[in-house]
Design an enzyme around this catalytic site. Structure first.
Site, short mmCIF file in Angstrom:
data_model
loop_
_atom_site.label_atom_id
_atom_site.label_comp_id
_atom_site.label_asym_id
_atom_site.label_seq_id
_atom_site.Cartn_x
_atom_site.Cartn_y
_atom_site.Cartn_z
CD GLN A 53 14.37 22.86 -4.43
OE1 GLN A 53 13.89 21.74 -4.34
NE2 GLN A 53 13.68 23.95 -4.13
CB CYS A 83 10.97 16.99 -6.99
SG CYS A 83 9.48 17.46 -7.89
CE LYS A 122 12.91 19.30 0.67
NZ LYS A 122 12.09 18.19 0.15
CG HIS A 154 9.85 14.79 2.41
ND1 HIS A 154 9.14 15.58 1.54
CD2 HIS A 154 8.92 14.19 3.20
CE1 HIS A 154 7.84 15.47 1.80
NE2 HIS A 154 7.69 14.62 2.80
CG ASN A 194 10.55 18.75 4.10
OD1 ASN A 194 10.42 18.28 2.98
ND2 ASN A 194 9.76 19.68 4.56
N GLY A 216 7.42 23.64 4.19
CA GLY A 216 7.01 24.09 2.87
C GLY A 216 5.60 24.60 2.91
NE ARG A 217 2.36 19.91 1.98
CZ ARG A 217 1.78 18.81 2.46
NH1 ARG A 217 0.51 18.59 2.21
NH2 ARG A 217 2.46 17.95 3.18
#
Length: 342
Positions: A53, A83, A122, A154, A194, A216-217
């Site tokens: 990434q 992000c 992403k 996302h 996501n 992810g989490r």
């Protein structure tokens, strides 16, 4: 996933699923060009398939980073346009690039010209006051035309001011319908989803509409859910959840223990510390009797000087593995595969 999906985490997650696509932490192109490449890019052969990434907004620098990374044999190169952290914004990359889709397209095009593996993106569905139903189709059209092999979306906006990165993962509402619509409009392009996906049931539902699911989490905080991924993805049909549950029940926990002890021994011999490995293992036994003691051992004891891999065996011994997770605890779920991704 900065400070989360480092090489130690990825090795651990690979022991739980052979098929899930693993993602590195975001690495800035400038760091690869000017920094310690071996430390930033080296990974264990067992990690494959694994995606690198990248963060950046300069097409030439990103292309150079891709050239350098070719020597490290990643399976995919992913450009992060999602992000929202202040640190990332100050470098003019991450989610703020949603405002300049033409620049993202130029970055993808430059990366594709030198890449020997798929180049993916992403992104978010939009940022700030953007109207996602307007900006996302345009964004996708540009990056797909530039050669992006896949787009992971996302399904939330990012607010670049006023929300922390954690709040940006939780407060903006999810719009799964929009992501599904993007797949319908781009049937020949891999579209992954996501955001807010917590278990295998939810992941399999999304796979009826898109090509991949990224966790992810959920995969980090409850890593045991990864033990059902490979079985769930082994075929189609309504029995996928049952296959996953059976695989999780039959999982060889002692083989995992031994693999992680051997790996930790190698890490320590190379100058690392036990907690480099064990900090990623803390969430493994959610719902099992003895999990609290397991967490205590790996969280507090692993940081003490001179502690060795035997602590992993001690922690596993504290768990009633044969009893399985208690009724009502989190069950198996897919992690960031075909595709789940962790």
């Amino acid at each position: 996933m900065i400070d989360w999906t480092d090489r130690y985490c990825r090795f651990f997650h690979r022991q739980l699923s052979a098929r899930a696509l693993l993602f590195t932490e975001m690495v800035v192109a400038d760091a690869i060009i000017h920094g310690p490449r071996e430390r930033l890019l080296a990974h264990h052969p067992a990690e494959h398939p694994v995606a690198l990434q990248l963060g950046g907004s300069d097409p030439a620098k990103l292309a150079e980073a891709v050239r350098i990374a070719a020597d490290f044999a990643y399976d995919e190169i992913n450009l992060n346009v999602g992000c929202p952290s202040d640190r990332v914004q100050s470098g003019t990359f991450g989610a703020c690039l949603m405002k300049t889709p033409e620049l993202v397209a130029a970055c993808v095009s430059a990366m594709k010209r030198v890449a020997t593996v798929p180049v993916t993106v992403k992104c978010r569905i939009g940022v700030d006051d953007q109207a996602p139903e307007v900006v996302l189709p345009d964004f996708l059209a540009r990056v797909i035309a530039a050669g992006a092999d896949a787009v992971w979306i996302h399904a939330r906006k990012a607010w670049l001011q006023g929300l922390s990165p954690r709040e940006n993962r939780e407060i903006p509402p999810l719009d799964y319908d929009l992501v599904q619509a993007m797949k319908r409009e781009n049937p020949h392009v891999f579209i992954g989803i996501n955001g807010g996906i917590q278990d295998l049931s939810q992941a399999l539902h999304h796979l009826n509409h898109v090509d991949g699911v990224m966790l992810g989490r959920a995969a980090y905080q409850n890593a045991g859910l990864l033990t059902g991924v490979d079985a769930a993805l082994a075929g189609t049909g309504p029995d996928a959840l049952a296959r996953a549950a059976d695989a999780s029940a039959a999982f060889d926990w002692m083989a995992l223990r031994d693999a992680m002890m051997a790996y930790a021994d190698t890490v320590i011999a190379g100058g690392g510390r036990l907690n480099h490995v064990t900090r990623h293992m803390v969430g493994l036994f959610q719902g099992f009797a003895g999990a609290r003691r397991y967490r205590q051992l790996l969280s507090s004891e692993a940081t003490k000087p001179g502690v060795g891999p035997g602590l992993i065996a001690e922690a596993f011994a504290a768990v009633d593995i044969a009893g399985g997770p208690r009724l009502g605890s989190s069950g198996p779920a897919a992690g960031e595969g075909q595709r789940a991704a962790s």
